[in-house]
Design a protein around this motif. Sequence first.
Motif, PDB file in Angstrom:
ATOM      1  N   ARG A 146      -8.543  -5.067   2.371  1.00 33.52           N
ATOM      2  CA  ARG A 146      -7.317  -4.332   2.028  1.00 33.52           C
ATOM      3  C   ARG A 146      -7.608  -2.834   1.871  1.00 33.52           C
ATOM      4  O   ARG A 146      -6.818  -1.987   2.297  1.00 33.52           O
ATOM      5  CB  ARG A 146      -6.736  -4.899   0.732  1.00 33.52           C
TER       6      ARG A 146
ATOM      7  N   ILE B  51      -1.199  16.177  -3.391  1.00 35.68           N
ATOM      8  CA  ILE B  51      -0.429  15.596  -2.287  1.00 35.68           C
ATOM      9  C   ILE B  51       0.517  14.554  -2.867  1.00 35.68           C
ATOM     10  O   ILE B  51       0.073  13.536  -3.399  1.00 35.68           O
ATOM     11  CB  ILE B  51      -1.368  14.955  -1.249  1.00 35.68           C
TER      12      ILE B  51
ATOM     13  N   ILE C  93      -4.412   3.118   7.431  1.00 36.32           N
ATOM     14  CA  ILE C  93      -3.018   3.580   7.272  1.00 36.32           C
ATOM     15  C   ILE C  93      -3.016   5.080   6.970  1.00 36.32           C
ATOM     16  O   ILE C  93      -2.211   5.843   7.517  1.00 36.32           O
ATOM     17  CB  ILE C  93      -2.313   2.763   6.156  1.00 36.32           C
ATOM     18  N   ALA C  94      -3.945   5.509   6.122  1.00 32.53           N
ATOM     19  CA  ALA C  94      -4.073   6.938   5.807  1.00 32.53           C
ATOM     20  C   ALA C  94      -4.380   7.743   7.070  1.00 32.53           C
ATOM     21  O   ALA C  94      -3.777   8.801   7.310  1.00 32.53           O
ATOM     22  CB  ALA C  94      -5.168   7.141   4.768  1.00 32.53           C
TER      23      ALA C  94
ATOM     24  N   LYS D 154      -8.073   9.430   1.241  1.00 30.32           N
ATOM     25  CA  LYS D 154      -8.836   9.608   2.476  1.00 30.32           C
ATOM     26  C   LYS D 154      -9.245  11.064   2.658  1.00 30.32           C
ATOM     27  O   LYS D 154     -10.367  11.355   3.095  1.00 30.32           O
ATOM     28  CB  LYS D 154      -8.008   9.136   3.672  1.00 30.32           C
TER      29      LYS D 154
ATOM     30  N   ILE E  49       0.855  -1.193   0.000  1.00 30.88           N
ATOM     31  CA  ILE E  49       0.000   0.000   0.000  1.00 30.88           C
ATOM     32  C   ILE E  49       0.888   1.239   0.000  1.00 30.88           C
ATOM     33  O   ILE E  49       1.865   1.312   0.754  1.00 30.88           O
ATOM     34  CB  ILE E  49      -0.928  -0.005   1.240  1.00 30.88           C
TER      35      ILE E  49
ATOM     36  N   ALA F 264      -2.913   6.580  -0.278  1.00 36.64           N
ATOM     37  CA  ALA F 264      -4.010   6.291   0.649  1.00 36.64           C
ATOM     38  C   ALA F 264      -4.466   7.570   1.356  1.00 36.64           C
ATOM     39  O   ALA F 264      -5.670   7.804   1.524  1.00 36.64           O
ATOM     40  CB  ALA F 264      -3.579   5.233   1.668  1.00 36.64           C
ATOM     41  N   ALA F 265      -3.504   8.406   1.785  1.00 36.97           N
ATOM     42  CA  ALA F 265      -3.853   9.651   2.485  1.00 36.97           C
ATOM     43  C   ALA F 265      -4.599  10.610   1.556  1.00 36.97           C
ATOM     44  O   ALA F 265      -5.568  11.256   1.956  1.00 36.97           O
ATOM     45  CB  ALA F 265      -2.593  10.311   3.044  1.00 36.97           C
ATOM     46  N   ARG F 266      -4.139  10.685   0.318  1.00 36.71           N
ATOM     47  CA  ARG F 266      -4.791  11.557  -0.661  1.00 36.71           C
ATOM     48  C   ARG F 266      -6.256  11.125  -0.852  1.00 36.71           C
ATOM     49  O   ARG F 266      -7.177  11.956  -0.829  1.00 36.71           O
ATOM     50  CB  ARG F 266      -4.030  11.443  -1.981  1.00 36.71           C
TER      51      ARG F 266
ATOM     52  N   PRO G  49       1.279   4.803   1.213  1.00 27.12           N
ATOM     53  CA  PRO G  49       0.608   5.614   2.229  1.00 27.12           C
ATOM     54  C   PRO G  49       0.205   7.011   1.742  1.00 27.12           C
ATOM     55  O   PRO G  49      -0.804   7.552   2.209  1.00 27.12           O
ATOM     56  CB  PRO G  49       1.628   5.723   3.372  1.00 27.12           C
ATOM     57  N   ILE G  50       0.984   7.578   0.835  1.00 28.21           N
ATOM     58  CA  ILE G  50       0.640   8.912   0.323  1.00 28.21           C
ATOM     59  C   ILE G  50      -0.615   8.830  -0.557  1.00 28.21           C
ATOM     60  O   ILE G  50      -1.524   9.661  -0.438  1.00 28.21           O
ATOM     61  CB  ILE G  50       1.832   9.505  -0.468  1.00 28.21           C
TER      62      ILE G  50
END
Lengths: 114, 114, 114, 114
Positions: free
Chosen positions: D63, D4, D70-71, C95, C86, C91-93, C88-89
């Motif tokens: 997943r 981002i 994780i985000a 989210k 995964i 995923a953060a974007r 993480p960047i």
Amino acid sequence: MNTITDLSSLRDALRVFCKERDWHRYHTPKNLVMALSVEASELVEHFQWATPDESQSLLPEKRAEVADEIADVLIYLTELADVLGIDPIVAARAKIAKNAIKYPPPHNPPFPKA
Amino acid sequence: MNTITDLSSLRDALRVFCKERDWHRYHTPKNLVMALSVEASELVEHFQWATPDESQSLLPEKRAEVADEIADVLIYLTELADVLGIDPIVAARAKIAKNAIKYPPPHNPPFPKA
Amino acid sequence: MNTITDLSSLRDALRVFCKERDWHRYHTPKNLVMALSVEASELVEHFQWATPDESQSLLPEKRAEVADEIADVLIYLTELADVLGIDPIVAARAKIAKNAIKYPPPHNPPFPKA
Amino acid sequence: MNTITDLSSLRDALRVFCKERDWHRYHTPKNLVMALSVEASELVEHFQWATPDESQSLLPEKRAEVADEIADVLIYLTELADVLGIDPIVAARAKIAKNAIKYPPPHNPPFPKA
């Protein structure tokens, strides 16, 4: 199931409850500490944005949810202690005796403050 | 301090212990849930690299450390319930009754598996 | 080891670090989430008795310890994301885009308060 | 909001996001470490009943949920580091240098096992 009135009867009730559902096979100490910490965090979640003052005056609905989470922590703690053969009351008694020596009164703050 | 034999006497002993050290001023629900979750994680730390099997056969020294952490969780849980006026045994009894309806036996796995 | 300047180079450095020590065999997602949550709680420990105000003005020594714990959380998060494949960047974007819809501005408090 | 692509642009995007919602007033370090630890535990929850093997082969839906958690951890960690004025990449770099001395390769297990 007998009435739950103390930690021993809670432990006994949980043994029956888990046996009926075949849940003991999931109840390794490793899994139970994970579940315990998750429930502790669900308690934290209720208070994360509250001021210390707000945390002391819960609305009835929130208070009921908090009581449920306290129950979950106590349940997993009892199950963990049971699979490890540890008596939580005996452990708490011993820990308080140790703390009484480590932190002779008067003693504050409890830990170095931020 | 009277002998600690159950959750009520544990609660009473902790009230005396904290009063002698003037610790009640730190014991907002917000602070206590944080302390509780920290102690729960100290339990997790003991098992984080262990296989499930290894987690079931602790060496005596490790077992004593784990008993200490179980004590810490029980102590903070008792203090939290006390400041909130919640009886943990009553809460656990109610939660088990709810779970019995939510998860009628036989029921497994307890939650959707990964 | 190349210089760590962003999450990708951090991930690469950790791969090398763990390979040299044969630590990958401990790095199942299950174990890594445990380690991550333990490090998060070590952060909590630094702030558990602090007032919100005190939490904003750390002494230099405490601040250095907190930086170390932030590093530990980021390290385990990077390792977890890596073993799961995964980013993480990304995923953060995703989210934040979801949160922007869920909480249209102005929106407060973030969650129902206690 | 700019794209981002790394931790700096994530930090900048979160500053804007929170400003638009007036959330900064909740973002004391004390509150943010609580939120961070809660999100870390939501990660733990996904893996608490899984075997180590099961934890390595997630179904697509699970997943995606894990990626979301994780985000969340990365978001709160970035916000915490921002309010404390700590650069998480610099902190991680320093921590890895320390760990390289503390655990010279080959070194295992990482910690005393259970």
